[in-house]
Design a protein around this motif. Structure first.
Motif, PDB file in Angstrom:
ATOM      1  N   HIS A 142      48.895  53.702  46.122  1.00 55.45           N
ATOM      2  CA  HIS A 142      47.518  53.235  46.303  1.00 55.45           C
ATOM      3  C   HIS A 142      47.517  51.722  46.150  1.00 55.45           C
ATOM      4  O   HIS A 142      48.479  51.147  45.635  1.00 55.45           O
ATOM      5  N   PRO A 143      46.461  51.033  46.582  1.00 57.30           N
ATOM      6  CA  PRO A 143      46.440  49.577  46.427  1.00 57.30           C
ATOM      7  C   PRO A 143      46.279  49.197  44.948  1.00 57.30           C
ATOM      8  O   PRO A 143      45.512  49.835  44.229  1.00 57.30           O
ATOM      9  N   CYS A 144      47.001  48.184  44.530  1.00 58.44           N
ATOM     10  CA  CYS A 144      46.854  47.631  43.178  1.00 58.44           C
ATOM     11  C   CYS A 144      45.410  47.142  43.025  1.00 58.44           C
ATOM     12  O   CYS A 144      44.888  46.447  43.900  1.00 58.44           O
ATOM     13  N   PRO A 145      44.704  47.475  41.940  1.00 58.59           N
ATOM     14  CA  PRO A 145      43.295  47.100  41.815  1.00 58.59           C
ATOM     15  C   PRO A 145      43.084  45.590  41.715  1.00 58.59           C
ATOM     16  O   PRO A 145      41.979  45.102  41.919  1.00 58.59           O
ATOM     17  N   CYS A 160      45.453  43.080  43.202  1.00 62.90           N
ATOM     18  CA  CYS A 160      45.913  42.291  44.348  1.00 62.90           C
ATOM     19  C   CYS A 160      45.994  43.102  45.641  1.00 62.90           C
ATOM     20  O   CYS A 160      46.329  42.570  46.687  1.00 62.90           O
ATOM     21  N   TYR A 161      45.709  44.391  45.585  1.00 63.23           N
ATOM     22  CA  TYR A 161      45.708  45.272  46.765  1.00 63.23           C
ATOM     23  C   TYR A 161      47.100  45.503  47.368  1.00 63.23           C
ATOM     24  O   TYR A 161      47.204  46.047  48.460  1.00 63.23           O
ATOM     25  N   SER A 212      50.568  44.358  52.670  1.00 67.05           N
ATOM     26  CA  SER A 212      51.411  44.539  51.487  1.00 67.05           C
ATOM     27  C   SER A 212      52.881  44.209  51.755  1.00 67.05           C
ATOM     28  O   SER A 212      53.542  43.583  50.926  1.00 67.05           O
ATOM     29  N   GLY A 217      44.330  42.573  53.641  1.00 67.87           N
ATOM     30  CA  GLY A 217      44.082  43.826  54.364  1.00 67.87           C
ATOM     31  C   GLY A 217      43.861  43.598  55.843  1.00 67.87           C
ATOM     32  O   GLY A 217      43.322  44.463  56.532  1.00 67.87           O
ATOM     33  N   HIS A 269      39.176  41.801  51.953  1.00 65.75           N
ATOM     34  CA  HIS A 269      38.844  41.708  50.534  1.00 65.75           C
ATOM     35  C   HIS A 269      38.496  40.271  50.144  1.00 65.75           C
ATOM     36  O   HIS A 269      38.780  39.847  49.024  1.00 65.75           O
ATOM     37  N   ASP A 323      36.436  39.591  46.852  1.00 65.57           N
ATOM     38  CA  ASP A 323      37.258  39.856  45.664  1.00 65.57           C
ATOM     39  C   ASP A 323      38.189  38.690  45.372  1.00 65.57           C
ATOM     40  O   ASP A 323      38.405  38.314  44.213  1.00 65.57           O
TER      41      ASP A 323
END
Lengths: 198, 198
Positions: free
Chosen positions: B56-59, B61-62, B88, B108, B123, B126
């Motif tokens: 899953h994406p790191c909360p 850095c994604y 990624s 992304g 993102h 963010d």
């Protein structure tokens, strides 16, 4: 720092194990899988298992099938010719062209001492038995044009000593649409030797 | 006659759905899967599900990870620079070179109106928030060199109006080991414009 999650690395490893897929391509495919929906990945995973579990060689011709007999063996009972191919997927171009109406036989490879593949690894005895049992009239060899294919054909010829069956092989020559300038030497040699009168 | 078993066709379809895999390659891969052992195919199938379910994406850095924080975010808490990448897997060459010791941020994608990707799909907010919260000193843009990447950089620049952070982007020029004769015009233009005194 190695930033790749272990489960992603494992998937990259799986893709790398496929023929013609290097590590970079495998990584691209694995990252692509992550971008698919959960249900798509589940279906992919199930289809992998399904293909492996349901598909088996046809007991009569060794082509891959998921039924008791492959569609060709089922539809063409009593055909008097057998086309011998190396692997199951070699049948596809024949059936796509629609030129051939007989049955097939998948040898499972060609004799290759360097790779440790001897006559005992192929289905040669089964083929000879089928030719005798079904009174086959024509045997068409479609084995490719490597030295290994040639020695396999020779071995089959010896095993068929005394059996009356017409033996043919596919013509070799210039493929459709090819520019003569780019035809390789061996193909040219064979096309020249096999020239036919107009 | 279509001789391909349905379950094999389904698997060919799955491989065809991957990027850069055409129908013929997909067929080759699917037939290869049949030649693998049952346990190998089961492992492949499980690894597909595992990668999709665990990664899953790191909360922060994604980047893709299978832990609560990605290894980079975990190891480099308090770093004062962020390198912004598109996806990624773009992080891999940075970490392989070992030159960079800061953190990353995966946007992304890049803004691409033709593909329907607007700023709201990335993102960006963010990222701006993280720059403010963590008192980031340097923001390194590593977004490729397409017009879309340029307009994304411009958008980010506008969103950072009033925020004091040094903004840099990767140098553009002649890559290592390339023959000048084969360098394309745009690369040459950029290398010339960015020339440095010896």
């Amino acid at each position: 720092m190695n930033i790749e999650p272990a489960s992603l690395e494992a998937l990259i490893g799986e893709f790398s194990s496929l023929p013609g897929i290097g590590h970079k391509t495998a990584r691209r495919l694995a990252y692509h899988v992550l971008s698919k929906s959960e249900s798509d990945v589940e279906r992919f995973s199930t289809n992998l298992l399904n293909a492996k579990n349901k598909v088996h060689p046809c007991p009569r011709c060794y082509a891959f099938t998921d039924e008791d007999l492959c569609p060709v063996c089922k539809a063409r009972q009593g055909a008097k010719s057998i086309c011998v191919v190396e692997k199951s997927s070699d049948i596809i171009p024949f059936e796509r062209s629609g030129i051939y109406k007989g049955t097939y036989f998948v040898l499972g490879g060609v004799i290759s001492p360097l790779d440790g593949i001897g006559p005992e690894h192929l289905h040669l005895p089964d083929l000879v038995q089928r030719i005798k049992d079904e009174n086959i009239e024509e045997l068409i060899l479609a084995l490719g044009s490597s030295p290994e294919a040639d020695s396999t054909a020779l071995m089959l010829d010896r095993m068929l000593a005394g059996v009356s069956v017409k033996r043919t092989r596919l013509a070799r020559g210039i493929p459709m649409g090819s520019d003569l300038e780019f035809v390789d030497e061996v193909t040219m040699l064979r096309a020249f030797e096999g020239r036919v009168s107009l």
